[in-house]
Structures are given as structure tokens and as C-alpha cells.
Motif scaffolding. Structure first.
Motif, PDB file in Angstrom:
ATOM      1  N   ILE A  15       2.339  -0.490  -6.939  1.00 16.40           N
ATOM      2  CA  ILE A  15       3.471  -0.962  -6.141  1.00 16.40           C
ATOM      3  C   ILE A  15       3.102  -0.820  -4.666  1.00 16.40           C
ATOM      4  CG2 ILE A  15       5.900  -0.641  -5.539  1.00 16.40           C
ATOM      5  CD1 ILE A  15       6.272   0.679  -8.314  1.00 16.40           C
ATOM      6  N   PRO A  16       3.017  -1.953  -3.946  1.00 17.38           N
ATOM      7  CA  PRO A  16       2.732  -1.863  -2.515  1.00 17.38           C
ATOM      8  C   PRO A  16       3.978  -1.397  -1.774  1.00 17.38           C
ATOM      9  CG  PRO A  16       3.119  -4.143  -3.139  1.00 17.38           C
ATOM     10  CD  PRO A  16       3.177  -3.329  -4.403  1.00 17.38           C
ATOM     11  N   ILE A  17       3.803  -0.465  -0.854  1.00 16.94           N
ATOM     12  CA  ILE A  17       4.955   0.037  -0.103  1.00 16.94           C
ATOM     13  C   ILE A  17       4.548   0.356   1.330  1.00 16.94           C
ATOM     14  CG2 ILE A  17       4.589   2.392  -0.932  1.00 16.94           C
ATOM     15  CD1 ILE A  17       7.690   2.744  -0.748  1.00 16.94           C
ATOM     16  N   PRO A  43       0.825  -1.358   9.000  1.00 20.21           N
ATOM     17  CA  PRO A  43      -0.360  -1.000   8.214  1.00 20.21           C
ATOM     18  C   PRO A  43      -0.639   0.505   8.170  1.00 20.21           C
ATOM     19  CG  PRO A  43      -0.996  -2.117  10.226  1.00 20.21           C
ATOM     20  CD  PRO A  43       0.496  -2.196  10.145  1.00 20.21           C
ATOM     21  N   ALA A  44      -0.169   1.242   9.155  1.00 21.12           N
ATOM     22  CA  ALA A  44      -0.376   2.697   9.157  1.00 21.12           C
ATOM     23  C   ALA A  44       0.444   3.386   8.076  1.00 21.12           C
ATOM     24  CB  ALA A  44      -0.044   3.276  10.528  1.00 21.12           C
ATOM     25  N   THR A  45       1.495   2.729   7.581  1.00 21.22           N
ATOM     26  CA  THR A  45       2.353   3.333   6.559  1.00 21.22           C
ATOM     27  C   THR A  45       2.114   2.757   5.169  1.00 21.22           C
ATOM     28  OG1 THR A  45       4.184   1.754   6.835  1.00 21.22           O
ATOM     29  CG2 THR A  45       4.156   3.706   8.283  1.00 21.22           C
ATOM     30  N   PHE A  46       1.265   1.733   5.058  1.00 21.92           N
ATOM     31  CA  PHE A  46       1.036   1.087   3.767  1.00 21.92           C
ATOM     32  C   PHE A  46       0.288   2.004   2.804  1.00 21.92           C
ATOM     33  CE2 PHE A  46      -1.413  -1.128   0.631  1.00 21.92           C
ATOM     34  CZ  PHE A  46      -0.490  -2.004   0.106  1.00 21.92           C
ATOM     35  N   HIS A  47       0.703   1.979   1.538  1.00 25.15           N
ATOM     36  CA  HIS A  47      -0.044   2.625   0.467  1.00 25.15           C
ATOM     37  C   HIS A  47       0.404   2.053  -0.872  1.00 25.15           C
ATOM     38  CE1 HIS A  47       3.599   5.122   0.827  1.00 25.15           C
ATOM     39  NE2 HIS A  47       3.430   5.417  -0.434  1.00 25.15           N
ATOM     40  N   GLU A  69      21.155  -7.997   5.874  1.00 27.40           N
ATOM     41  CA  GLU A  69      21.322  -7.719   4.445  1.00 27.40           C
ATOM     42  C   GLU A  69      20.352  -6.642   3.939  1.00 27.40           C
ATOM     43  OE1 GLU A  69      23.225  -9.680   1.996  1.00 27.40           O
ATOM     44  OE2 GLU A  69      24.352 -10.569   3.637  1.00 27.40           O
ATOM     45  N   TRP A  70      19.127  -6.633   4.474  1.00 28.70           N
ATOM     46  CA  TRP A  70      18.107  -5.682   4.022  1.00 28.70           C
ATOM     47  C   TRP A  70      18.372  -4.356   4.717  1.00 28.70           C
ATOM     48  CZ3 TRP A  70      15.020  -6.425   0.019  1.00 28.70           C
ATOM     49  CH2 TRP A  70      14.023  -5.478  -0.237  1.00 28.70           C
ATOM     50  N   LYS A  71      18.866  -3.372   3.993  1.00 29.56           N
ATOM     51  CA  LYS A  71      19.380  -2.136   4.597  1.00 29.56           C
ATOM     52  C   LYS A  71      18.392  -0.969   4.609  1.00 29.56           C
ATOM     53  CE  LYS A  71      23.402  -3.901   5.387  1.00 29.56           C
ATOM     54  NZ  LYS A  71      23.731  -4.336   6.706  1.00 29.56           N
ATOM     55  N   VAL A  72      17.220  -1.144   4.031  1.00 35.16           N
ATOM     56  CA  VAL A  72      16.259  -0.042   3.990  1.00 35.16           C
ATOM     57  C   VAL A  72      15.081  -0.340   4.910  1.00 35.16           C
ATOM     58  CG1 VAL A  72      16.927   0.759   1.699  1.00 35.16           C
ATOM     59  CG2 VAL A  72      15.153  -0.972   1.923  1.00 35.16           C
ATOM     60  N   GLN A  73      14.350   0.696   5.281  1.00 35.86           N
ATOM     61  CA  GLN A  73      13.243   0.558   6.233  1.00 35.86           C
ATOM     62  C   GLN A  73      11.942   0.129   5.564  1.00 35.86           C
ATOM     63  OE1 GLN A  73      12.561   4.087   8.571  1.00 35.86           O
ATOM     64  NE2 GLN A  73      10.685   3.285   9.453  1.00 35.86           N
ATOM     65  N   GLN A  74      11.854   0.243   4.238  1.00 38.39           N
ATOM     66  CA  GLN A  74      10.607  -0.062   3.551  1.00 38.39           C
ATOM     67  C   GLN A  74      10.751  -1.276   2.642  1.00 38.39           C
ATOM     68  OE1 GLN A  74       9.899   3.789   1.679  1.00 38.39           O
ATOM     69  NE2 GLN A  74       8.256   4.136   3.158  1.00 38.39           N
ATOM     70  N   TYR A  75       9.594  -1.844   2.292  1.00 38.77           N
ATOM     71  CA  TYR A  75       9.529  -2.931   1.315  1.00 38.77           C
ATOM     72  C   TYR A  75       8.564  -2.516   0.224  1.00 38.77           C
ATOM     73  CZ  TYR A  75       8.959  -7.598  -0.689  1.00 38.77           C
ATOM     74  OH  TYR A  75       8.926  -8.670  -1.549  1.00 38.77           O
ATOM     75  N   CYS A  76       8.982  -2.689  -1.043  1.00 36.66           N
ATOM     76  CA  CYS A  76       8.159  -2.247  -2.174  1.00 36.66           C
ATOM     77  C   CYS A  76       8.449  -3.091  -3.419  1.00 36.66           C
ATOM     78  CB  CYS A  76       8.396  -0.770  -2.466  1.00 36.66           C
ATOM     79  SG  CYS A  76      10.093  -0.394  -2.972  1.00 36.66           S
TER      80      CYS A  76
END
Length: 140
Positions: free
Chosen positions: A73-75, A95-99, A120-127
Motif C-alpha cells: 500500500i503506497p502511503i 516524497p520525504a514521507t512516502f513509504h 471533501e478529502w479530510k485527511v493529510q495522507q493518501y493510501c
């Protein structure tokens, strides 16, 4: 030292780069970064992420080649504004936070176009949970 061992191309497959061994280095490498194109199964949409760490690029290639499924899962944190390598969108993954992760919160799962709607997108991350890595190329 990072190594590039071969280029694979197929009539029905996306061209891909086979990267050198994962043990080469796992440190953050700004110069010589890679870009992974990731397809989200449920919509077929693709988005692109910059991979700074050799270990992340190696895992992307292993996922693309079907050698592994986890972590799969990319996040990473969403950056609004400039799309960076994620052309066609008004956001990109820092890119510094990707894992790569095995498990993530459902709140960050979704489609790339949904992330564009900051109201609409309420969170700071995408996964996105169900993905396929379709290419890994050197950043140009």
C-alpha cells in the motif's frame, strides 16, 4: 551505489526498469530519484509518486513484477498546489514521507481524483489499498 541492470519491454506490458539489489542502499537519495506510476484498480486512474529511497524503488519494481504483494500500500502526505511529478493533478505526495505499508487507515483510501477536492478529502495522507505499479522510471 545504485545500479540499473536491465530494461524490460513487452507488447502488452509497460516498459519497466529493473533496479539493482535492495541492499545497495536504503538512504535518502535526492539525485537519481525514481518515479513510480501507480494504477488504482477500482477506477483505473493512475497517479505518480517520486521515490527518493532505493528501498522504495526496489519494492515498487518487485510489486510491478509480481514478485511480492506486501508491503503493497503506497502511503504519504499530500502536498497541495504544485503537482510535482504527479502531472494532471493539483497535488502530489511529499516524497520525504512516502513509504510502502501493510496496513493503513481506511480514511486515506480512495481515488486520485477524490484527493483533488480539498474540501471533501479530510485527511493529510493518501493510501489507495488496491493498486498496481505500472512503471518505475528514473526521474528526469
Amino acid at each position: 551505489m545504485r545500479t540499473l541492470t536491465a530494461v524490460v519491454a513487452g507488447a502488452a506490458a509497460t516498459s519497466a526498469l529493473l533496479l539493482g539489489p535492495a541492499s545497495a542502499t536504503a538512504e535518502t537519495l535526492r539525485e537519481g530519484a525514481y518515479v513510480a506510476t501507480i494504477q488504482v484498480f477500482s477506477s483505473g486512474e493512475t497517479y505518480r509518486v517520486e521515490l527518493l529511497r532505493q528501498a522504495d524503488a526496489d519494492q515498487a519494481v518487485r510489486l510491478m513484477n509480481g514478485e511480492v504483494t506486501h508491503p503493497g500500500i503506497p502511503i504519504g502526505d499530500i502536498v497541495r498546489g504544485s503537482s510535482g511529478v504527479n502531472t494532471g493533478y493539483d497535488w502530489h505526495i511529499d516524497p520525504a514521507t512516502f513509504h510502502w505499508a501493510d496496513i493503513t487507515a481506511e480514511a486515506c483510501d480512495g481515488q486520485p481524483h477524490e484527493v483533488s477536492n480539498a474540501d471533501e478529502w479530510k485527511v493529510q495522507q493518501y493510501c489507495p489499498w488496491t493498486i498496481k505499479v505500472v512503471s518505475v522510471t528514473p526521474e528526469s
